[in-house]
Design an enzyme around this catalytic site. Structure first.
Site, PDB file in Angstrom:
ATOM      1  N   ASP A 151     -83.169 -18.729  -0.696  1.00 25.14           N
ATOM      2  CA  ASP A 151     -83.249 -18.639  -2.159  1.00 25.14           C
ATOM      3  C   ASP A 151     -84.206 -17.521  -2.568  1.00 25.14           C
ATOM      4  O   ASP A 151     -83.925 -16.757  -3.494  1.00 25.14           O
ATOM      5  CB  ASP A 151     -83.754 -19.954  -2.770  1.00 25.14           C
ATOM      6  CG  ASP A 151     -82.773 -21.091  -2.647  1.00 25.14           C
ATOM      7  OD1 ASP A 151     -81.554 -20.837  -2.649  1.00 25.14           O
ATOM      8  OD2 ASP A 151     -83.232 -22.250  -2.547  1.00 25.14           O
ATOM      9  N   LEU A 152     -85.337 -17.437  -1.879  1.00 24.00           N
ATOM     10  CA  LEU A 152     -86.336 -16.426  -2.230  1.00 24.00           C
ATOM     11  C   LEU A 152     -85.823 -15.019  -1.962  1.00 24.00           C
ATOM     12  O   LEU A 152     -86.033 -14.118  -2.772  1.00 24.00           O
ATOM     13  CB  LEU A 152     -87.637 -16.677  -1.465  1.00 24.00           C
ATOM     14  CG  LEU A 152     -88.391 -17.947  -1.853  1.00 24.00           C
ATOM     15  CD1 LEU A 152     -89.629 -18.121  -0.983  1.00 24.00           C
ATOM     16  CD2 LEU A 152     -88.763 -17.940  -3.323  1.00 24.00           C
ATOM     17  N   ALA A 175     -87.234 -23.977  -3.945  1.00 23.68           N
ATOM     18  CA  ALA A 175     -86.589 -22.826  -3.307  1.00 23.68           C
ATOM     19  C   ALA A 175     -86.852 -22.843  -1.801  1.00 23.68           C
ATOM     20  O   ALA A 175     -87.914 -23.267  -1.353  1.00 23.68           O
ATOM     21  CB  ALA A 175     -87.126 -21.528  -3.901  1.00 23.68           C
ATOM     22  N   ASP A 176     -85.857 -22.386  -1.033  1.00 20.35           N
ATOM     23  CA  ASP A 176     -86.074 -22.183   0.398  1.00 20.35           C
ATOM     24  C   ASP A 176     -86.123 -20.683   0.665  1.00 20.35           C
ATOM     25  O   ASP A 176     -86.031 -19.873  -0.263  1.00 20.35           O
ATOM     26  CB  ASP A 176     -85.006 -22.891   1.242  1.00 20.35           C
ATOM     27  CG  ASP A 176     -83.593 -22.388   0.963  1.00 20.35           C
ATOM     28  OD1 ASP A 176     -83.427 -21.235   0.498  1.00 20.35           O
ATOM     29  OD2 ASP A 176     -82.644 -23.144   1.232  1.00 20.35           O
ATOM     30  N   SER A 177     -86.256 -20.301   1.921  1.00 21.31           N
ATOM     31  CA  SER A 177     -86.431 -18.874   2.232  1.00 21.31           C
ATOM     32  C   SER A 177     -85.217 -18.049   1.817  1.00 21.31           C
ATOM     33  O   SER A 177     -85.367 -16.923   1.330  1.00 21.31           O
ATOM     34  CB  SER A 177     -86.745 -18.672   3.714  1.00 21.31           C
ATOM     35  OG  SER A 177     -85.723 -19.228   4.513  1.00 21.31           O
TER      36      SER A 177
END
Length: 78
Positions: A38-39, A34-36
């Protein structure tokens, strides 16, 4: 559907990962890729599905799938 199953279902949909990858100890960034963004989307989906708000302070403590489940349980979600 149990709380754990619902959380995993949301994570699978949002991060496009398999059920096998969704272990309690799996970290969102390191293990699930996950990237930022996605979070942020994942947290918004959790808030909507479980009817609660997650503060930045609380968010800072959530790193794994197990952390999410423990957090939701601490808020009385079942």
């Amino acid at each position: 559907m149990t709380l754990e199953e619902k959380v995993i279902s949301i994570i699978m949909e949002q991060l496009e990962v398999t059920k096998e990858e969704c272990r309690p100890e799996a970290a969102f960034i390191e293990d699930l890729g996950a990237d930022s963004l996605d979070l942020v989307e994942l947290i918004m989906e959790m808030e909507e599905n479980f009817g609660l708000q997650i503060s930045d302070e609380e968010l800072g403590k959530i790193r794994t799938i197990g952390d999410v489940i423990a957090f939701l349980k601490s808020k009385g979600v079942s």
